[in-house]
Design an enzyme around this catalytic site. Structure first.
Site, short mmCIF file in Angstrom:
data_model
loop_
_atom_site.label_atom_id
_atom_site.label_comp_id
_atom_site.label_asym_id
_atom_site.label_seq_id
_atom_site.Cartn_x
_atom_site.Cartn_y
_atom_site.Cartn_z
N ARG A 354 0.87 -1.18 0.00
CA ARG A 354 0.00 0.00 0.00
C ARG A 354 0.90 1.21 0.00
O ARG A 354 1.32 1.67 1.05
CB ARG A 354 -0.84 0.03 1.28
CG ARG A 354 -1.75 -1.15 1.45
CD ARG A 354 -2.67 -0.94 2.62
NE ARG A 354 -1.93 -0.66 3.86
CZ ARG A 354 -2.46 -0.08 4.92
NH1 ARG A 354 -3.71 0.32 4.90
NH2 ARG A 354 -1.76 0.12 6.01
N ARG A 360 -4.27 11.44 6.81
CA ARG A 360 -4.03 11.97 8.16
C ARG A 360 -2.57 11.78 8.56
O ARG A 360 -1.97 12.63 9.21
CB ARG A 360 -4.98 11.32 9.16
CG ARG A 360 -4.60 9.93 9.61
CD ARG A 360 -5.25 9.57 10.93
NE ARG A 360 -6.63 9.17 10.82
CZ ARG A 360 -7.03 7.92 10.56
NH1 ARG A 360 -6.15 6.95 10.38
NH2 ARG A 360 -8.31 7.63 10.49
N ASP A 483 -8.34 3.84 13.48
CA ASP A 483 -8.87 3.17 12.29
C ASP A 483 -9.83 2.05 12.62
O ASP A 483 -10.59 1.60 11.76
CB ASP A 483 -7.70 2.54 11.51
CG ASP A 483 -7.02 3.54 10.61
OD1 ASP A 483 -7.68 4.47 10.14
OD2 ASP A 483 -5.80 3.39 10.37
N GLN A 685 5.06 1.28 16.35
CA GLN A 685 3.65 1.66 16.35
C GLN A 685 3.00 1.36 17.70
O GLN A 685 2.26 2.17 18.23
CB GLN A 685 2.91 0.88 15.25
CG GLN A 685 1.46 1.31 15.10
CD GLN A 685 0.66 0.29 14.30
OE1 GLN A 685 0.72 -0.92 14.53
NE2 GLN A 685 -0.10 0.79 13.34
N THR A 705 5.67 5.29 11.74
CA THR A 705 4.55 5.54 12.64
C THR A 705 4.48 7.02 12.98
O THR A 705 5.51 7.69 13.11
CB THR A 705 4.66 4.70 13.94
OG1 THR A 705 3.99 5.39 15.01
CG2 THR A 705 6.11 4.47 14.36
N GLY A 706 3.26 7.50 13.14
CA GLY A 706 3.04 8.90 13.51
C GLY A 706 3.62 9.23 14.89
O GLY A 706 3.72 10.40 15.26
C1 GLC Z 1 -2.02 3.35 12.12
C2 GLC Z 1 -2.39 4.29 10.99
C3 GLC Z 1 -2.89 5.62 11.52
C4 GLC Z 1 -3.94 5.43 12.58
C5 GLC Z 1 -3.44 4.51 13.67
C6 GLC Z 1 -4.52 4.21 14.70
O1 GLC Z 1 -0.84 3.76 12.74
O2 GLC Z 1 -1.30 4.53 10.14
O3 GLC Z 1 -3.41 6.39 10.47
O4 GLC Z 1 -4.29 6.69 13.07
O5 GLC Z 1 -3.03 3.29 13.11
O6 GLC Z 1 -5.52 3.39 14.18
#
Ligand code: GLC
Length: 798
Positions: A354, A360, A483, A685, A705-706
């Site tokens: 992907r 986001r 998600d 993550q 990861t964010g």
């Molecule tokens: C994953 C996704 C992110 C989402 C998170 C929580 O890290 O990349 O977009 O916010 O999961 O579900």
């Protein structure tokens, strides 16, 4: 137990034993070519897209977990014993630092640093030093190997370099063998392996593999090099000491080059291998020539070092905590640049299927790099704006490459939060750069028409306002940030509601900065101010559960994350985002954060929800499908752990902010890396939550990861308190009381700010370039924008 350590300056992570519990990786490359390299040289490479530009293969879900890689084998011509310059794949017994040395065992070390990785080995009197990097401006990876004979007698060694090509498109590569196995046309051109394919619709990807030494033999067919029923650890060609000179026309393409080294006592020889995109005859030939020159590698590596220095050097820090320094100064920033480049599409867990940008995710990824690369951030923001529909919602998943090809790619369903992140990312960009003119730029919508950025922002707000549920809160739609919280129907999300409130505040603040804010803007200000008040009232009336904030309501009206709920009774994001929204009574916010510490925090960070869901609940969604403690069902989701750090700093509780920050800090897991399992130098993550009895504390899904971005934002903007504002750089430190202060430096609009904070707590006095300066009522010190090129000295006493 530990496997490695940071170098004293934090720039390097040195892996001292190779059998790490998972692959500990690095990302090489500065531009369009990316090579992911593990501490055992495993990993893959791609050009522009990990999905449709995949050059070197990764075997999905493979056993062992990290195959294949770029492997360099040595074979003693005298007795046929062979090994690899990295522990895997041949896997000789090895010595462990600090334990008694074993007769005949090898020594291995791997040193990751920004932009390069070095592997050292020592086995039976032969030392190797293998350096890997991607030269700036090239779509190729260089592997320079120096072999030294440390013994008293001459040695003759056969040396083999090996790569495995991937069919350019990984979905086909993974599934459609009846096709892909009949496509390659391998050749050897003047000692360089030439990998070519012709694909329909017409595409002609090309790759090459070269080495700077005389080639004795080669293979381009993996089956010939490895042999049937064998693997990378036991290649038949290496065992035999010579390749089969195979030319695969169709089949399983590889690149294997064999050369022979004779080394006198103490003698060292260097051979450089290069794998890259392009034609063997031209690109391969040129690069082989370039890297045959004596200083080529040193020069190219220095360029790579400069590249990273420029990016990472724009923010430096010196605190009393060495883990914080190594992470915040180098590795956290490096991870932020990596997530900014590759979003969530290329790692060992997100193996490339992907690609493109998560809307986001990419909005958030801009926040931690905007001070270093504002130009690149601007172009990403434009790609994202381009993926917003005319009715305000955004595509959840964006393919800028598809836009390049003129393809519009509308995705449904809509998520409740995606478009709102524009209201976090765009103000952050304008605060950093002062570029208010961006608001007037016209950008296409994904579906039809175009509008100014200002208009895009308004439409994002309008969409959220329209999509509200029975309590006047934002609908959850397909999902919000989580998600797996799939509320559907009339289900409402307090998280999205809080994010919407924050977005409205950001927009109103931005409006005040619009040159000549009158006419339309003045009307808009009134309109959106009323919207803010309405949302704040709805939030005050319907998000409070008595001791903490609710996570929302399901379609049938039941509360989520309430004392009354079956399953989870409290959620992390509801508490942190109530604070981040910038609204709400302090009393409630403090109570909610206290509940978070009491009910969600653990020694490894706070779980996302508690207790975990045990039963499937179709009204709540996929979070109820995971075993408790994993992923979105009560794991310590690291991204979501950064927000309470921000929240505590916003509430002025520095000790609590730091305690939370350290609880999931990878570097703080170094001594217990056998439990933590992933790299102690980058965020993962999630960390397995306390409801999972077997693996509490084990991290999973590292690198993309964010968490990276928000951990850096939490540290730099909230704990250290250095923030770009529309009118200057503001300082509002919220450090732990145990710290005597800190030093930091930061670039801001072309000027360089040296900051020294002494003491903790509220700012008592401050000097800017020696002149006393008074903090504003809210306690922050605003340092005015300085002339580009100048240096500003800020001293603060708390
Ligand atoms: C994953 C996704 C992110 C989402 C998170 C929580 O890290 O990349 O977009 O916010 O999961 O579900």
């Amino acid at each position: 137990m530990r496997y490695g350590r940071f170098s004293p300056d934090g720039r390097e992570y040195i892996i001292e034993r190779p059998d790490t519990p998972a692959s500990w990786n690095n990302y090489l490359g500065t531009d369009q070519y990316c090579a992911i390299v593990s501490n055992n040289a495993a990993g893959y490479a791609f050009h522009r897209s990990p999905k449709s530009g995949r050059m070197l293969r990764f075997r999905f879900n493979s056993v062992p977990m990290d195959r294949p890689g770029r492997y360099f084998y040595l074979r003693d011509a005298a007795d046929g014993d062979y090994w690899s310059a990295t522990w895997q794949p041949v896997a000789k017994p090895f010595n462990v630092p600090g334990e008694p040395r074993r007769e005949g065992a090898a020594d291995y070390r791997c040193v990751h640093r920004p932009g390069s990785t070095r592997f050292d080995s020592s086995y039976r009197g032969i030392d190797t030093s293998l350096l890997a990097f991607v030269p700036s401006g090239e779509d190729a990876e260089v592997w320079q190997l120096t072999v030294t004979n440390t013994g008293p007698a001459e040695r003759t060694l056969d040396l083999f370099g090996y790569v495995e090509w991937c069919f350019w498109h990984i979905m086909q590569d993974a599934m459609n063998f009846q096709y892909i196995l009949y496509t390659c046309r391998m050749a050897e051109v003047d000692g360089i392996i030439d990998y070519s394919l012709r694909l329909w619709p017409f595409e002609e990807p090309k790759g090459f593999f070269a080495c700077t030494a005389r080639v004795e033999s080669f293979d381009t067919d993996r089956e010939v090099f490895l042999g049937a029923y064998r693997h990378e650890g036991t290649p038949q060609a290496v065992e035999r000491g010579v390749c089969g000179n195979s030319r695969a026309i169709g089949g399983t393409p590889c690149g294997a080059l064999h050369t022979r080294l004779t080394l006198g006592a103490g003698e060292a020889k260097t051979v450089t291998f290069i794998a890259g995109v392009g034609d063997a005859k031209t690109k391969g030939h040129d690069l082989r020539k370039r890297f045959s020159e004596p200083h080529a590698t040193t020069q190219a590596l220095a360029e790579v070092e400069r590249y990273f220095e420029q990016r990472l050097g724009k923010f430096t820090l010196e605190t009393p905590d060495a883990d914080v320094n190594a992470m915040g100064g180098i590795w956290n920033q490096l991870q932020c640049h990596t997530t900014f480049n590759w979003s969530r599409s290329a790692s060992f867990n997100e193996a490339g299927g992907r690609d493109g940008l998560g809307f986001r995710d990419s909005c958030q990824d801009t926040l931690a790099v905007v001070h270093a690369i504002p130009g690149e951030v601007l172009s990403k923001l434009k790609d994202l704006l381009r993926a917003q529909h005319s009715y305000g919602a955004a595509m959840h998943h964006v393919q800028p490459l598809a836009f390049e090809q003129g393809k519009h790619n509308i995705t449904l369903p809509h998520y409740s939060d995606d478009h709102l992140w524009l209201h976090i990312a765009i103000p952050a960009y304008i605060r950093e750069t002062g570029d208010l003119a961006l608001l007037d730029e016209v950008i296409d919508y994904a579906d039809e028409g175009s509008g100014t950025v200002y208009e895009h922002l308004k439409r994002a707000l309008d969409f959220s306002y329209r999509e509200r549920g029975p309590h006047g809160l934002c609908l959850g739609l397909a999902a919000d940030w989580n998600d797996c919280l799939n509320l559907r129907g009339k289900g409402e999300s307090t998280f999205t509601t809080f994010l919407f409130v924050r977005a409205l505040r950001e927009f109103l603040e931005l409006l005040e900065r619009r040159p000549g804010a009158k006419g339309v803007e003045a009307r808009d200000a009134g309109h959106y101010r009323a919207m803010l008040v309405e949302m704040e009232e709805a939030a005050a009336a319907h998000t409070w559960d008595g001791e903490w904030f609710l996570r929302g309501y399901v379609d049938s009206g039941k509360k989520i994350g309430s004392r009354e709920s079956v399953g989870s009774t409290i959620f992390l994001n509801a508490q942190s985002w109530a604070v981040l929204s910038g609204s709400g009574s302090r009393e409630r916010l403090v109570a909610a954060m206290d509940a978070l510490h009491e009910r969600l925090a653990t020694e490894h960070g706070a779980v996302l929800n508690a207790p975990c869901y045990l039963e499937h609940d179709a009204e709540i969604g996929a979070i109820t499908t995971f075993p408790g403690g994993l992923k979105e069902n009560a794991a310590i989701f690291c991204h979501a752990n950064t927000w309470p750090v921000v929240a505590e700093a916003m509430l002025g509780r520095g000790d609590l902010a730091y305690k939370l920050y350290r609880s999931f800090l990878p570097a703080a897991k170094n001594e217990t890396a056998d439990v933590y399992s992933m790299e102690p130098y980058v965020y993962a993550q999630f960390i397995t939550g306390i409801d999972h009895k077997a693996h509490f504390g084990r991290a999973r899904n590292s690198w993309l990861t964010g968490t990276a971005t928000w951990a850096f934002v939490a540290l730099s903007q909230y704990i250290l308190g250095i923030r770009a504002e529309y009118d200057g750089l503001s300082l509002l430190p919220c450090i732990p009381s145990s710290w005597p202060g800190y030093r930091a430096s930061r670039e801001f609009r072309g000027a360089h700010y040296d900051i020294e904070v002494r003491g903790s707590g509220r700012i008592r006095s401050a000097r800017i370039d020696g002149k006393p300066s008074t903090p504003s009522e809210d306690g922050r010190l605003l340092v005015p924008v300085a002339k580009a090129g100048s240096r500003v000295r800020v001293e603060i006493e708390c």
